[in-house]
Design an enzyme around this catalytic site. Structure first.
Site, mmCIF file in Angstrom:
data_model
loop_
_atom_site.group_PDB
_atom_site.id
_atom_site.type_symbol
_atom_site.label_atom_id
_atom_site.label_comp_id
_atom_site.label_asym_id
_atom_site.label_seq_id
_atom_site.Cartn_x
_atom_site.Cartn_y
_atom_site.Cartn_z
ATOM 1 N N ARG A 57 0.820 -1.218 0.000
ATOM 2 C CA ARG A 57 0.000 0.000 0.000
ATOM 3 C C ARG A 57 0.852 1.265 0.000
ATOM 4 N NH1 ARG A 57 -5.176 -1.420 3.885
ATOM 5 N NH2 ARG A 57 -6.498 -2.183 2.206
ATOM 6 N N LYS A 114 -18.591 -16.038 4.120
ATOM 7 C CA LYS A 114 -20.033 -15.950 4.338
ATOM 8 C C LYS A 114 -20.833 -15.410 3.162
ATOM 9 C CE LYS A 114 -19.956 -15.748 9.269
ATOM 10 N NZ LYS A 114 -19.300 -14.861 10.203
ATOM 11 N N GLY A 170 -8.102 -7.851 -0.342
ATOM 12 C CA GLY A 170 -8.327 -8.718 0.818
ATOM 13 C C GLY A 170 -7.550 -10.019 0.767
ATOM 14 N N GLY A 218 -12.479 -4.133 1.585
ATOM 15 C CA GLY A 218 -13.872 -3.707 1.685
ATOM 16 C C GLY A 218 -14.260 -2.726 0.590
HETATM 17 N N1 LIG Z 1 -14.836 -23.940 3.318
HETATM 18 C C1 LIG Z 1 -14.550 -23.042 4.237
HETATM 19 N N2 LIG Z 1 -14.921 -23.220 5.510
HETATM 20 C C2 LIG Z 1 -14.625 -22.304 6.458
HETATM 21 N N3 LIG Z 1 -13.963 -21.151 6.218
HETATM 22 C C3 LIG Z 1 -13.574 -20.938 4.960
HETATM 23 C C4 LIG Z 1 -13.842 -21.860 3.911
HETATM 24 N N4 LIG Z 1 -13.338 -21.358 2.781
HETATM 25 C C5 LIG Z 1 -12.757 -20.189 3.100
HETATM 26 N N5 LIG Z 1 -12.890 -19.915 4.409
HETATM 27 C C6 LIG Z 1 -12.341 -18.770 5.152
HETATM 28 O O1 LIG Z 1 -12.855 -17.564 4.659
HETATM 29 C C7 LIG Z 1 -11.996 -16.542 5.100
HETATM 30 C C8 LIG Z 1 -12.024 -15.391 4.134
HETATM 31 O O2 LIG Z 1 -13.326 -14.937 4.009
HETATM 32 P P1 LIG Z 1 -13.673 -13.427 3.740
HETATM 33 O O3 LIG Z 1 -15.111 -13.402 3.399
HETATM 34 O O4 LIG Z 1 -13.161 -12.622 4.879
HETATM 35 O O5 LIG Z 1 -12.760 -13.244 2.435
HETATM 36 P P2 LIG Z 1 -12.393 -11.969 1.626
HETATM 37 O O6 LIG Z 1 -13.525 -11.523 0.823
HETATM 38 O O7 LIG Z 1 -11.136 -12.236 0.896
HETATM 39 O O8 LIG Z 1 -12.212 -10.979 2.793
HETATM 40 P P3 LIG Z 1 -11.448 -9.643 3.036
HETATM 41 O O9 LIG Z 1 -11.700 -8.791 1.845
HETATM 42 O O10 LIG Z 1 -12.107 -9.165 4.305
HETATM 43 O O11 LIG Z 1 -10.022 -10.057 3.259
HETATM 44 C C9 LIG Z 1 -10.615 -17.154 5.208
HETATM 45 O O12 LIG Z 1 -10.117 -16.900 6.480
HETATM 46 C C10 LIG Z 1 -10.856 -18.642 4.979
HETATM 47 O O13 LIG Z 1 -10.185 -19.451 5.876
HETATM 48 O O1 LIG Z 2 -7.680 -2.319 5.282
HETATM 49 C C1 LIG Z 2 -8.677 -1.791 4.762
HETATM 50 O O2 LIG Z 2 -9.535 -2.464 4.118
HETATM 51 C C2 LIG Z 2 -8.791 -0.302 4.783
HETATM 52 O O3 LIG Z 2 -7.609 0.288 5.197
HETATM 53 C C3 LIG Z 2 -9.970 0.121 5.623
HETATM 54 O O4 LIG Z 2 -9.789 -0.255 6.943
HETATM 55 P P1 LIG Z 2 -11.050 -0.412 7.926
HETATM 56 O O5 LIG Z 2 -11.792 -1.650 7.480
HETATM 57 O O6 LIG Z 2 -10.474 -0.520 9.304
HETATM 58 O O7 LIG Z 2 -11.913 0.816 7.740
#
Ligand SMILES: Nc1ncnc2c1ncn2[C@@H]1O[C@H](COP(=O)(O)OP(=O)(O)OP(=O)(O)O)[C@@H](O)[C@H]1O
Ligand SMILES: O=C(O)[C@H](O)COP(=O)(O)O
Length: 393
Positions: free
Chosen positions: A36, A197, A350, A373
């Site tokens: 970043r 989720k 993410g 996010g």
């Molecule tokens: N089959 C599964 N059962 C349980 N948990 C799971 C499974 N598949 C993935 N995960 C978990 O989902 C988590 C990631 O989900 P999340 O919705 O936060 O992803 P993301 O969209 O990449 O999130 P972010 O943008 O917040 O990093 C990981 O920690 C992973 O271990």
């Molecule tokens: O890491 C992030 O996704 C951004 O820096 C925003 O952080 P926040 O979810 O704590 O608002």
């Protein structure tokens, strides 16, 4: 609507308050990933070359309006100085007389990093008084913090009402790439959605169902869709209250002619642990006491084929519990397929971005968003407050 950028205004000799997203992972004082900070360099360097007095503002972590020593921005200032190859002044506060005096002593072409804006309760409340105090530090406001653009906070939104407010290059690039992909997609257009989720991904799935040719589902959220199709999912992640919604999303996919793919096999474990017993089973044979923690080999192969035939792919969310090696194969297979894809590949920040980095495949992607996010909300079709507040072109 297109927003004005730093190129559209004169910043020479001006005090420029530039909001960046330096919310980087730290291990004590050590920055474990400086992506970043690097991503903000083009705007910072441009402002410095133009002879601006550059005042950087960022949050770090979630200190909730209180000073937390471990969330001071000093390690970030040091790393930024290394990357810029020049001195970076660091203020111990983000507003107030002392900071104003520090800025008063700065010359054009110099840079100062303010203290963590989330040490102040007014930041997250978007308090107009706090926004005004920030604005008082500068003549112009540049927002380059795409990762925080979904937050209507004082330093991302409020301050823009008090100063000429424009976009930095990183913010602009993120909007161009993500916006371009959603508005005028190259086809076939494939989205891969994983993560934990359904609840968190409803908006993005709904929006993508009006745009994509293929939607591939994986991760924990897949099992609610699998259950919605009448299969039993054992102890896998399941959101009972979202089963009806999953059914309606499947219907929407059909109505929109979207090829909606769910796992056909998965890796199940007898408990949620790296050293659990595992087996690969068909989606119609998940044992009652076991939980599915990754997509299986047949699913990986199917998803790979679709990815390779696509001209545009967007990926958000891991395919399994990739933090544990036995359940990282699905996520790694998707990362590799994206690296081998000839089309445009966009990673929606993410965990998926972390998985790509971990696999050493970052250079093979067309774009990795710096927003978690923020990119999700953008893909949901939401207006980002930090962008909306900037001046229209
Ligand atoms: N089959 C599964 N059962 C349980 N948990 C799971 C499974 N598949 C993935 N995960 C978990 O989902 C988590 C990631 O989900 P999340 O919705 O936060 O992803 P993301 O969209 O990449 O999130 P972010 O943008 O917040 O990093 C990981 O920690 C992973 O271990
Ligand atoms: O890491 C992030 O996704 C951004 O820096 C925003 O952080 P926040 O979810 O704590 O608002």
């Amino acid at each position: 609507m297109a927003k004005k950028s730093v190129k559209d205004i004169d910043v020479k000799g001006k005090r420029v308050l530039c909001r960046v997203d330096f919310n980087v992972p730290l291990d004590g004082e050590r920055i474990t990933d400086d992506t970043r900070i690097r991503a903000a360099l083009s705007t910072i360097n441009y402002l410095l070359e133009q002879g601006a007095i550059v005042i950087l503002a960022s949050h770090l972590g979630r200190p909730k309006g209180e000073v937390k020593e471990e969330l001071r921005l000093d390690p970030v200032a040091k790393r930024l100085a290394d990357l810029l190859g020049k001195e970076v002044y660091k203020a111990d506060e983000a507003i107030g007389q002392e900071v104003e005096e520090q800025i008063g002593n700065m010359q054009p072409g110099e840079v100062l990093l303010l203290e963590n804006v989330r040490f102040y309760p007014g930041e997250e409340k978007n308090d107009p008084e706090f926004a005004k105090q920030l604005a008082q530090l500068a003549d112009v406001y540049v927002n380059d913090a795409f990762g925080a653009a979904h937050r209507a906070h004082a330093s991302t939104e409020g301050v823009a009402h008090h100063l000429p407010a424009v976009a930095g290059f990183l913010l602009q690039k993120e909007l161009d790439v993500l916006g371009g992909a959603l508005e005028e997609p190259e086809r076939p257009f494939t989205a891969i959605i994983g993560g934990a989720k359904v609840k968190d991904k409803i908006g993005v799935i709904e929006n993508l169902l009006t745009k994509v040719d293929n939607l591939l589902i994986g991760g924990g959220l897949a099992y609610t869709f699998i259950k919605a199709q009448g299969y039993s999912v054992g102890k896998s992640l399941l959101e009972e209250d979202k089963i009806e919604l999953a059914k309606s999303l499947l219907e929407k996919a059909k109505a929109n002619n979207v090829n909606f793919l769910m796992p056909v096999d998965c890796v199940v474990a007898d408990r949620f642990a790296a050293d659990a017993e595992t087996q690969v089973v068909g989606i119609d044979s998940i044992p009652d006491e076991w939980e599915a923690l990754d997509i299986g080999p047949e699913t990986r192969a199917r998803y790979r084929n679709i990815i390779l035939e696509s001209n545009l792919v967007i990926w958000n969310g891991p395919m399994g519990v990739f933090e544990m090696e036995p359940f990282a194969h699905g996520t790694n297979a998707i990362a590799t397929a994206l690296a081998d894809c000839q089309g445009t590949t966009i990673i929606g920040g993410g965990d998926s971005a972390a998985a790509i980095e971990q696999a050493g495949l970052a250079d093979a992607m067309s774009h990795i968003s710096t927003g978690g996010g923020a990119s999700l909300e953008f893909m949901e079709g939401k207006i980002l407050p930090g962008v909306a507040a900037l001046e229209d072109k």
